[in-house]
Design a protein around this motif. Structure first.
Motif, PDB file in Angstrom:
ATOM      1  N   UNK B  89     -22.823   8.802  68.362  1.00 21.68           N
ATOM      2  CA  UNK B  89     -22.592   9.547  69.612  1.00 21.68           C
ATOM      3  C   UNK B  89     -22.755   8.642  70.838  1.00 21.68           C
ATOM      4  N   UNK B  92     -19.640   6.744  71.671  1.00 19.81           N
ATOM      5  CA  UNK B  92     -18.656   7.516  72.456  1.00 19.81           C
ATOM      6  C   UNK B  92     -19.056   7.474  73.926  1.00 19.81           C
ATOM      7  N   UNK B 112     -12.869  12.647  68.375  1.00 23.83           N
ATOM      8  CA  UNK B 112     -13.193  13.927  67.718  1.00 23.83           C
ATOM      9  C   UNK B 112     -13.913  13.733  66.382  1.00 23.83           C
ATOM     10  N   UNK B 113     -13.401  12.820  65.554  1.00 23.21           N
ATOM     11  CA  UNK B 113     -14.031  12.594  64.252  1.00 23.21           C
ATOM     12  C   UNK B 113     -15.443  12.027  64.423  1.00 23.21           C
ATOM     13  N   UNK B 115     -17.528  12.658  66.958  1.00 22.98           N
ATOM     14  CA  UNK B 115     -18.420  13.766  67.338  1.00 22.98           C
ATOM     15  C   UNK B 115     -18.832  14.541  66.085  1.00 22.98           C
ATOM     16  N   UNK B 116     -17.840  14.897  65.269  1.00 23.13           N
ATOM     17  CA  UNK B 116     -18.116  15.705  64.075  1.00 23.13           C
ATOM     18  C   UNK B 116     -18.970  14.936  63.070  1.00 23.13           C
ATOM     19  N   UNK B 119     -22.573  14.973  64.213  1.00 19.34           N
ATOM     20  CA  UNK B 119     -23.150  16.297  63.949  1.00 19.34           C
ATOM     21  C   UNK B 119     -23.485  16.457  62.466  1.00 19.34           C
TER      22      UNK B 119
END
Lengths: 338, 338
Positions: B89, B92, B112-113, B115-116, B119
């Motif tokens: 993270x 990013x 996007x990938x 972030x996921x 998580x």
């Protein structure tokens, strides 16, 4: 209690139910206006709260198996934290600018702060869940609930990534769509009910029934959400409310139409997805295909099947107001889309 | 065992220690080459593993209080998952393109990938931690460890956001810097040792000592990291390795120099931060100010103080190889920056 009323009225009144008020008060108490910048962002994401459907279901699941809402309340909040965390991170991923009628968190506070606020909500969810032990829940039940929530979160992430891989691809098929719905939406609803049941004192069979109820309900909700886009747009034809189509996202109605269409129609649907079109003519043509193939009706039937499977899980639960609430929620899942 | 050797050699050999090999094997087993796209991204983020310093410290903390590494291993992995999630993270947020000599996750797989995947690592950390119960750790200890990890994660997020608020502001002062170091770095090291101690069977006093050891060590590490930028750059003067300066980030050496400088010099430091300069002349001038104010030495002394406070927490621990490892890690924290 509520099982006989119109499911739509029931849902509107849900935030004013006992569970709903308990949750509203506790959220306000835990997230006061605060000088800490991160708490301010998290508060903005959480409040004013939405329907609080997930935490309400955690409380009702706990009460349906004989648990007390006070000892489960921190875990119910965890469900809202995880749900809102995924919304905040989704709004970065999808570059959505509005959420609940206000600027989305990434727009209001920037992407870096939105990433950190989502992470903070996930961590706070697990911290909150452990409070149930001090509130009287046996430690082994808290550990089982933690595992259920963590597993659901990991599934949810898999669902998000799987969904992004299906963009533009109507050949991905109905089975892949349902797998995404199960992971992306079903997993958290599953945990929402399973955690409530585990913390409320349910045995393994009962907790499993409520977990299955949640999962089937979540799938029904996802289908319903995806249907609403096309149904709203049918009412005011030509108006491109079908953002799924504009995002190249093949949802159940399109996939069902595609399955039963001849090659030329398939090519039209594929082309509509690929163009990420917001053009009214394209949208009208897609609607015509959905009508000709009875795709909306068939999608509605599938939502109904999943909602029925959800309700079936509740049959052996003892009679209670909480069981009635859970039944009414399942009924609402399909009533909305008719 | 290792306490007498050069702390730098000790750290180089740490991944080949018993704890290090245990963790390496388990990570490889749990994250095989996999067709699942998300697992592929997570594997890319985790492997090849770095020093595994945090999970090693969890195992050593558990063994130092008489626990068995097998039952704590899943929780040790959790520490690496959380650490790597924050790196993914952060990459990013900071738009960093390289990590461990390879394209960072957001560069390799997209934002996007990333972030996921971050998580997913957080959720998997909590799922992994709960496994310790099945591995024989009493449930109440697992609950306490879950709370410690979740609280640390929330602190870490606060530290990240607080740090971003201090950019460009040398008036923020040494106290705010140390608060960021405590939250951003100290909190996870604190949990790393506290979780190991709790799961290893420590009483509250002992777990508190190891928690304090971890926190002080984390602060020492952060100061040391921030020093390295200026020390490396001193060796090859004019080469802008001091990316903190280019990012407008006031770290301890600059803050210490600022505190003791007259207004004209303060204005120069403020201006250097504001310009986010990568210009060699600016960097040389900042170095001159740091030298004239003995800022690097004074920062080193502060790192030494925190490392000493960390070591002091270990004095009452019974003699063991694990205590020696923890002592050696604290020694390394300052040896590197001399």
């Amino acid at each position: 209690m509520v099982a006989g009323t119109d499911p739509r009225d029931f849902m509107k009144d849900l935030p004013q139910s006992r569970s709903g008020r308990l949750l509203h008060n506790e959220l306000g108490r835990r997230w006061p206006a605060d000088p800490d910048h991160l708490a301010t962002i998290v508060r903005y994401a959480l409040l004013p709260a939405g329907k609080l459907l997930r935490p309400i279901m955690t409380l009702e699941s706990a009460e349906a198996v004989g648990g007390h809402p006070d000892s489960v309340l921190p875990a119910a909040l965890s469900m809202e934290y995880i749900h809102v965390a995924t919304l905040v991170h989704d709004d970065i991923i999808d570059a959505d600018e509005l959420r609940r009628g206000r600027p989305a968190v990434p727009v209001a506070f920037g992407t870096p702060a939105a990433i950190v606020a989502g992470d903070q909500l996930i961590f706070t969810a697990f911290a909150s869940l452990t409070e149930c032990h001090a509130a009287g829940v046996p430690a082994d039940r808290v550990v089982a609930a933690t595992d259920a929530l963590a597993t659901a979160g990991a599934d949810l992430c898999r669902g998000q990534l799987l969904e992004s891989q299906l963009v533009d691809d109507p050949d991905s098929g109905v089975a892949a769509y349902l797998e995404v719905a199960r992971l992306k939406t079903g997993a958290l609803f599953r945990a929402v009910c399973q955690v409530g049941a585990l913390l409320g004192g349910a045995d393994a069979t009962r907790a499993g029934q409520l977990a299955n109820y949640g999962e089937q309900l979540g799938i029904a909700f996802q289908i319903r959400d995806d249907l609403l886009a096309y149904e709203a747009s049918t009412a005011t034809i030509g108006k491109p409310t079908t953002s799924d189509l504009a995002n190249g996202r093949p949802t159940l109605p399109v996939l069902l139409a595609y399955e039963t269409s001849p090659p030329a129609t398939r090519a039209e649907l594929t082309s509509a997805l690929h163009r990420h079109s917001t053009d009214p003519a394209t949208h009208r043509r897609v609607h015509d295909i959905l009508r000709a193939t009875r795709a909306l009706e068939r999608a509605r039937e599938q939502a109904g099947d999943h909602a029925r499977q959800a309700r079936d899980q509740l049959h052996t639960l003892p009679d209670s107001a909480s069981r009635d609430v859970l039944t009414a929620i399942a009924r609402w899942a399909t009533a909305q889309s008719r």
